[in-house]
Design an enzyme around this catalytic site. Structure first.
Site, PDB file in Angstrom:
ATOM      1  CG  ASN A 273     -20.207 -64.689 -41.368  1.00 48.52           C
ATOM      2  OD1 ASN A 273     -19.909 -64.828 -40.172  1.00 48.52           O
ATOM      3  ND2 ASN A 273     -21.259 -63.997 -41.753  1.00 48.52           N
TER       4      ASN A 273
ATOM      5  NE  ARG B 299     -20.559 -60.274 -39.998  1.00 49.08           N
ATOM      6  CZ  ARG B 299     -21.628 -60.666 -39.338  1.00 49.08           C
ATOM      7  NH1 ARG B 299     -21.965 -61.930 -39.317  1.00 49.08           N
ATOM      8  NH2 ARG B 299     -22.362 -59.797 -38.688  1.00 49.08           N
TER       9      ARG B 299
ATOM     10  CG  HIS C  26     -25.445 -54.382 -39.968  1.00 51.20           C
ATOM     11  ND1 HIS C  26     -26.680 -53.977 -39.502  1.00 51.20           N
ATOM     12  CD2 HIS C  26     -25.485 -55.731 -40.004  1.00 51.20           C
ATOM     13  CE1 HIS C  26     -27.431 -55.030 -39.262  1.00 51.20           C
ATOM     14  NE2 HIS C  26     -26.736 -56.112 -39.551  1.00 51.20           N
TER      15      HIS C  26
ATOM     16  NE  ARG D 241     -29.803 -58.576 -32.385  1.00 50.58           N
ATOM     17  CZ  ARG D 241     -29.141 -58.652 -33.545  1.00 50.58           C
ATOM     18  NH1 ARG D 241     -29.362 -57.769 -34.503  1.00 50.58           N
ATOM     19  NH2 ARG D 241     -28.233 -59.587 -33.723  1.00 50.58           N
TER      20      ARG D 241
ATOM     21  CD  GLU E  28     -22.934 -57.531 -44.705  1.00 51.12           C
ATOM     22  OE1 GLU E  28     -23.936 -58.195 -45.018  1.00 51.12           O
ATOM     23  OE2 GLU E  28     -22.662 -57.219 -43.544  1.00 51.12           O
TER      24      GLU E  28
END
Ligand code: ADP
Length: 400
Positions: A7, A90, A179, A240, A383
């Site tokens: 990642n 990713r 996601h 956010r 993940e």
């Protein structure tokens, strides 16, 4: 089969080496502060943790460092780089081009670069990781696993914004979600745990971390999800803002003379739990502030919970029911109180959890109250494992 999962961000690179024969983690770690005067390289394997400070000028050096660390750390048990079968990356944005993972060739590389306009902080950084691997391990199969891919099953009714068609089409503005790897992993996992084919289930997956999103999944396909054109939309997150009247943003830009970059920064980095509470983006800090009587932190926490509840309700309506609700990621896995408060007063929908069973962290547990029509589960996300599985499938044409 051994898979390296990467990642790659703009100044960091996280990695995990997995043995897919038994799905065990052989090593994991990260390279931080790439391009800064003093970088940090951390590798963990078999109880060992090694942290080194050194200059890491670019991603190529970072990848070299990781590979050298993997081969030279005996605890990893990797004889040579040849033993790595493929690398899975990713990728945050795959637009409407990718509905599944893709073996990286020149065309895929170009497409990831093109979608960089939509994900300027992510896609270019992913490409740096991909290019560095190609240089250090030429010929090694590399696979792009997209955060957006699982959500590509949404219908135009769910993904289209009410903008004039010519702009939406010209700039490919629509809901893509994010996601996806996590939503896919936990939805498949809960179906397994329930002993039912995913095709027969209606599932709502709540990925509640620093970034948070919810997905409605019917017959194994995403029907709707809360993140949108970018990961900004939807829930209140660490930093956010999530859902907001777009014209409020314009109003602020006009009256404060903010340009687009400043506004972007406010919406994505200064809002959410951090912005409302004025305390922190981290849920643990919010809880601590509340314990000390901080009302702004209390409001932020209540807003977070309220919005998750609202999305669950709307997704039940969209799917005409729900069989399972899944909580995952940092807050979803580790916040029994948050889960309890989200599911409170939802007995009308058949949702109820058992406070005692729910007092659990980071484990796969059915936390539903006895007799509840809907099963509520905690399923820790993984993940890296999901990326490794998709890498095997895309590179070698089979699911491990
Ligand atoms: P991301 O991967 O998006 O950076 P995570 O999934 O790691 O985020 O989630 C981070 C959030 O999870 C933080 O708000 C943090 O407070 C919360 N969290 C992590 N561990 C715990 C815990 N043990 N109890 C409560 N909240 C936790």
């Amino acid at each position: 089969m051994i898979i390296l999962v990467i990642n790659s961000g703009s100044s960091s690179l996280k990695f995990q080496l997995l043995n897919m024969d038994d799905e065990s983690v052989m090593a994991q770690g990260q390279v931080e502060k790439i391009g800064l005067p003093e970088g940090i390289f951390t590798i963990k394997a078999g109880g060992l943790k090694n942290k080194t400070n050194l200059e890491i000028p670019n991603h190529e050096v970072a990848v070299e460092l990781v590979l050298k660390g993997l081969v030279e750390t005996p605890e990893v048990g990797l004889k040579s780089l040849d033993a790595i079968d493929a690398v899975g990356h990713r990728i945050v944005q795959g637009g409407d081009t990718f509905s599944k993972a893709a073996l990286i060739d020149d065309t895929v590389h170009e497409q990831i670069a093109e979608y960089g306009t939509m994900a300027p902080l992510h896609n270019p950084a992913h490409l740096k990781g991909i290019d560095a691997c190609a240089k250090v391990m030429p010929g090694k199969p590399q696979v792009a696993v997209f955060d957006t891919a699982f959500h590509q099953s949404m219908s135009p009714v769910a993904y289209t914004y009410g903008l004039p068609k010519q702009y939406a089409e010209k700039y490919k503005i629509r809901r893509y979600g994010a996601h996806g790897t996590s939503h896919k992993y936990v939805s498949h996992r809960v179906a397994e745990l329930m002993g039912k084919p995913i095709e027969e289930l209606k599932i709502i997956t709540c990925h509640l971390g620093n970034g948070s999103s919810i997905a409605a999944i019917q017959n194994g396909k995403v029907v709707d999800t809360s993140m949108g054109f970018t990961p900004h939309e939807g829930l209140l997150m660490g930093t956010r803002c999530g859902d907001i009247d777009a014209t409020a943003v314009l109003y602020l830009m006009k009256h404060e003379n903010f340009d687009a970059d400043q506004m972007d920064h406010i919406l994505n980095k200064e809002s959410g739990l951090a912005g409302v509470s004025g305390v922190s983006s981290d849920f643990r800090d919010i809880d601590e502030a509340i314990a000390h009587g901080d009302h702004n932190a209390e409001l932020a926490r209540k807003m977070f919970i309220y919005r998750v509840k609202k999305y669950i309700g709307s997704y039940v309506a969209v799917m005409n029911g729900v069989d399972a609700i899944v909580f995952t990621a940092g807050i979803g896995e580790n916040g029994p109180d948050v889960r309890e408060e989200i599911c409170a007063d939802m007995d009308y929908l058949g949702i109820a959890i058992d406070a005692e069973v729910n007092n659990v962290r980071g484990k796969e547990v059915n936390v539903s109250a006895a007799g509840a029509r809907v099963q509520t589960w905690v399923v820790p996300t993984n993940e890296e494992l999901a990326i490794a599985e998709e890498t095997v499938e895309a590179a070698f044409g089979k699911q491990n």
